[in-house]
Design a protein around this motif. Structure first.
Motif, short mmCIF file in Angstrom:
data_model
loop_
_atom_site.label_atom_id
_atom_site.label_comp_id
_atom_site.label_asym_id
_atom_site.label_seq_id
_atom_site.Cartn_x
_atom_site.Cartn_y
_atom_site.Cartn_z
N ILE A 143 -18.42 9.63 5.80
CA ILE A 143 -18.24 10.16 4.45
C ILE A 143 -17.10 9.41 3.76
CG2 ILE A 143 -17.48 12.17 3.12
CD1 ILE A 143 -18.93 13.92 5.18
N SER A 144 -16.01 9.22 4.49
CA SER A 144 -14.85 8.54 3.93
C SER A 144 -15.19 7.10 3.53
CB SER A 144 -13.70 8.52 4.94
OG SER A 144 -13.30 9.84 5.25
N ILE A 145 -15.91 6.42 4.42
CA ILE A 145 -16.29 5.04 4.12
C ILE A 145 -17.14 5.00 2.86
CG2 ILE A 145 -17.59 3.02 4.92
CD1 ILE A 145 -16.85 3.85 7.78
N GLY A 146 -18.13 5.91 2.78
CA GLY A 146 -19.01 5.93 1.62
C GLY A 146 -18.30 6.32 0.34
N PHE A 147 -17.52 7.41 0.43
CA PHE A 147 -16.88 7.96 -0.77
C PHE A 147 -15.72 7.10 -1.26
CE2 PHE A 147 -14.27 11.44 -2.85
CZ PHE A 147 -15.14 11.59 -3.93
N ILE A 148 -14.98 6.50 -0.33
CA ILE A 148 -13.80 5.73 -0.70
C ILE A 148 -14.09 4.24 -0.83
CG2 ILE A 148 -11.45 5.13 -0.04
CD1 ILE A 148 -11.23 7.82 1.34
N ILE A 149 -14.94 3.70 0.06
CA ILE A 149 -15.23 2.27 -0.02
C ILE A 149 -16.31 1.99 -1.06
CG2 ILE A 149 -17.15 1.85 1.58
CD1 ILE A 149 -15.46 -0.35 2.85
N PHE A 156 -16.93 -5.46 -5.79
CA PHE A 156 -17.30 -6.79 -5.32
C PHE A 156 -18.68 -7.21 -5.83
CE2 PHE A 156 -14.15 -5.95 -1.84
CZ PHE A 156 -13.33 -7.04 -2.12
N ILE A 157 -19.66 -6.33 -5.68
CA ILE A 157 -21.01 -6.68 -6.11
C ILE A 157 -21.08 -6.77 -7.63
CG2 ILE A 157 -23.44 -5.96 -6.07
CD1 ILE A 157 -22.92 -4.58 -3.44
N GLY A 158 -20.22 -6.00 -8.31
CA GLY A 158 -20.19 -6.02 -9.77
C GLY A 158 -19.82 -7.38 -10.34
N GLU A 159 -19.24 -8.25 -9.51
CA GLU A 159 -18.93 -9.61 -9.96
C GLU A 159 -20.21 -10.37 -10.30
OE1 GLU A 159 -15.68 -11.26 -10.04
OE2 GLU A 159 -15.09 -9.16 -10.07
N TYR A 160 -21.33 -9.97 -9.73
CA TYR A 160 -22.61 -10.65 -9.97
C TYR A 160 -23.43 -9.97 -11.08
CZ TYR A 160 -21.44 -12.76 -5.50
OH TYR A 160 -20.80 -13.43 -4.49
N GLY A 161 -22.88 -8.94 -11.66
CA GLY A 161 -23.57 -8.23 -12.73
C GLY A 161 -23.24 -6.76 -12.68
N ILE A 257 -9.00 -0.34 -2.79
CA ILE A 257 -9.76 0.77 -2.23
C ILE A 257 -10.36 0.40 -0.87
CG2 ILE A 257 -11.75 2.28 -2.58
CD1 ILE A 257 -11.18 2.25 -5.53
N THR A 258 -10.80 -0.84 -0.72
CA THR A 258 -11.37 -1.27 0.55
C THR A 258 -10.33 -1.25 1.67
OG1 THR A 258 -12.96 -2.71 -0.59
CG2 THR A 258 -12.56 -3.15 1.75
N ILE A 259 -9.15 -1.81 1.41
CA ILE A 259 -8.08 -1.81 2.42
C ILE A 259 -7.65 -0.38 2.74
CG2 ILE A 259 -5.68 -2.46 2.89
CD1 ILE A 259 -6.16 -5.00 1.29
N SER A 260 -7.53 0.46 1.71
CA SER A 260 -7.13 1.85 1.92
C SER A 260 -8.14 2.59 2.77
CB SER A 260 -6.98 2.55 0.56
OG SER A 260 -5.97 1.95 -0.22
N SER A 261 -9.41 2.36 2.52
CA SER A 261 -10.46 3.05 3.27
C SER A 261 -10.49 2.61 4.72
CB SER A 261 -11.82 2.84 2.61
OG SER A 261 -12.18 1.49 2.65
N ILE A 262 -10.33 1.30 4.94
CA ILE A 262 -10.32 0.79 6.32
C ILE A 262 -9.14 1.39 7.09
CG2 ILE A 262 -9.97 -1.27 7.74
CD1 ILE A 262 -11.49 -2.84 5.56
N PHE A 263 -7.98 1.43 6.45
CA PHE A 263 -6.79 2.02 7.07
C PHE A 263 -7.04 3.48 7.46
CE2 PHE A 263 -2.74 4.40 6.23
CZ PHE A 263 -2.04 3.95 7.35
N GLY A 264 -7.61 4.24 6.52
CA GLY A 264 -7.86 5.65 6.77
C GLY A 264 -8.88 5.89 7.87
N VAL A 265 -9.95 5.12 7.86
CA VAL A 265 -11.01 5.31 8.84
C VAL A 265 -10.54 4.93 10.24
CG1 VAL A 265 -13.27 4.47 9.60
CG2 VAL A 265 -12.90 5.08 7.20
N VAL A 266 -9.77 3.85 10.37
CA VAL A 266 -9.24 3.43 11.68
C VAL A 266 -8.36 4.53 12.28
CG1 VAL A 266 -7.67 1.83 12.84
CG2 VAL A 266 -9.40 0.95 11.28
N VAL A 267 -7.45 5.06 11.46
CA VAL A 267 -6.58 6.15 11.93
C VAL A 267 -7.41 7.37 12.30
CG1 VAL A 267 -4.75 7.77 11.27
CG2 VAL A 267 -4.58 5.37 10.61
N GLN A 268 -8.43 7.65 11.47
CA GLN A 268 -9.28 8.81 11.69
C GLN A 268 -10.03 8.73 13.01
OE1 GLN A 268 -13.03 9.57 9.29
NE2 GLN A 268 -11.56 10.80 8.20
N ILE A 269 -10.62 7.58 13.29
CA ILE A 269 -11.43 7.42 14.49
C ILE A 269 -10.58 7.42 15.76
CG2 ILE A 269 -12.92 5.80 15.74
CD1 ILE A 269 -14.12 4.97 13.07
#
Length: 400
Positions: A143-149, A156-161, A257-269
């Motif tokens: 959930i965290s990865i989806g909601f935060i990342i 990132f994808i928005g750079e292409y449109g 947001i990507t770095i924050s989410s990775i940090f949170g998920v690693v601590v969480q797991i």
């Protein structure tokens, strides 16, 4: 005897991917909204309403979906939810008028209401009581990865449109729908589903809300609301706040947001289980609310990219640890009513996701710092609520 988590890696991977995709849709819209606002002349209030529309639809459908999960089976509801999600994202990607955007978010809310309780109930079915907290931690991480990342991926994808993130989300939703159809098996037999359905009373939204006020559930449900309210109010205006105050680009926002989410998920797991063992659920929840409130206030007085990154990491971490603690408690309290409790968990999450973005968007138009200060106040209120949470007493009731 139920198989261990290690023996069910494939099934768990599919389930976690499904719930990741559902919550991806909530956050995906955020980084590209400044561009949408400029192109379609929308206000911060409208942005908040778009996010709230998703949550309102989820709120309306969640109690119904929770009952259907117990009646028709987990797999069917998951597949329907994924298909609806794909359609919703495709519509948003093609939309050229704000009314179409609202329609997309409503369909997306319906899909999340199907997916979240079905996946939670499925995981509860296939895990032992001993391994369930670990499995719920994995769900919370997804959930965290989806909601935060989600905003990170969108940026990132928005750079292409500007519309590409939504086409991407639609594609992976349809792929997940196909994989779930062929790989997942129903977690309960027809006889077990019939027994649960027969034992369940015919209820409606208001009677389900009344049941949720039971002493075993209510404090945890209120905290679920506070969690969703605070996080959604904070995150909804994050891209606008960063764009208006610091001049950050969508890519800058995505990186934070990507770095924050990775940090949170690693601590969480890796640390969540140890933190619960050492502090207990109640103290961990209180600590997270304090940290979240302090750093939400700090967000209004910082200015550098690095400072924003550090503060955002700790705010998201606080929310990342709150969610599994509450979900695990509710799962233990549910007994055979996993569908009902998962549905009401989704309902209270939706209530928070409706009020948070709507109020956050309005406050943003008044003063750029108000949404963060408001989120901090809400977390302090949540901290006050935990003072009356008689966790030991509730645990004793569950044991009877």
């Amino acid at each position: 005897m139920k198989k261990t988590i290690k023996e069910q890696k494939t099934v768990l991977f599919i389930l976690l991917s499904n719930i990741f995709i559902a919550f991806l849709g909530i956050g995906l819209i955020i980084p590209v909204m400044p561009s949408f606002i400029n192109v379609m002349h929308l206000s911060g209030k409208t942005m908040g309403y778009l996010v709230a529309a998703f949550a309102l639809a989820q709120l309306i459908m969640s109690p119904i979906a929770g009952r259907w999960v117990d009646r028709y089976g987990r797999k069917k509801i998951i597949i329907i939810g994924l298909f609806l999600f794909g359609i919703a994202e495709l519509i948003f990607g093609l939309g050229t008028h704000v009314s179409i955007l609202y329609l997309s978010r409503i369909l997306g809310g319906f899909s999340a209401a199907f997916i979240m309780p079905a996946v939670t109930a499925y995981v509860a079915d296939i895990t032992s009581v001993k391994e369930r907290p670990k499995a719920m931690g994995y769900i919370s991480a997804a959930i965290s990865i989806g909601f935060i990342i989600g905003p990170g991926i969108g940026g990132f994808i928005g750079e292409y449109g500007i519309r590409m993130p939504f086409f991407f989300a639609a594609a992976i939703a349809f792929i997940a729908c196909i994989l779930s159809t062929f790989i997942l098996k129903e977690s309960l037999t027809k006889e077990q589903l019939a027994e649960i359905s027969a034992n369940a009373k015919q209820t409606n939204f208001f009677s389900d809300l009344k049941r949720s006020i039971h002493p075993i559930y209510i404090i945890a449900f209120i905290l679920v609301f506070v969690l969703a309210f605070g996080l959604s109010a904070y995150e909804t205006v994050f891209s606008l706040f960063s764009d208006h105050k610091f001049g950050f680009t969508p890519k800058d926002i995505a990186i934070i947001i990507t770095i924050s989410s990775i940090f949170g998920v690693v601590v969480q797991i890796f640390l969540f289980g140890k933190m619960v063992d050492k502090l207990g659920e109640k103290k961990l929840i209180q600590l997270c609310l304090i940290v979240g409130a302090v750093f939400a206030v700090a967000s209004t007085v910082i200015s550098s990219f690095l400072a924003v990154l550090v503060v955002t990491c700790f705010v998201f971490l606080a929310f990342d640890l709150l969610r599994p603690a509450l979900t695990t408690f509710l799962s233990r309290a549910a007994g055979k009513e996993q569908g009902f409790v998962a549905g009401m968990n989704s309902t209270y999450t939706s209530l928070g996701n409706i009020a948070g973005p709507a109020i956050g968007g309005i406050l943003f138009d008044i003063n750029i710092n108000y949404p963060y200060l408001f989120a901090a106040v809400i977390m302090v209120v949540g901290l006050g609520i935990t003072v009356v949470w008689k966790e030991k007493q509730l645990t004793e009731k569950l044991a009877k």
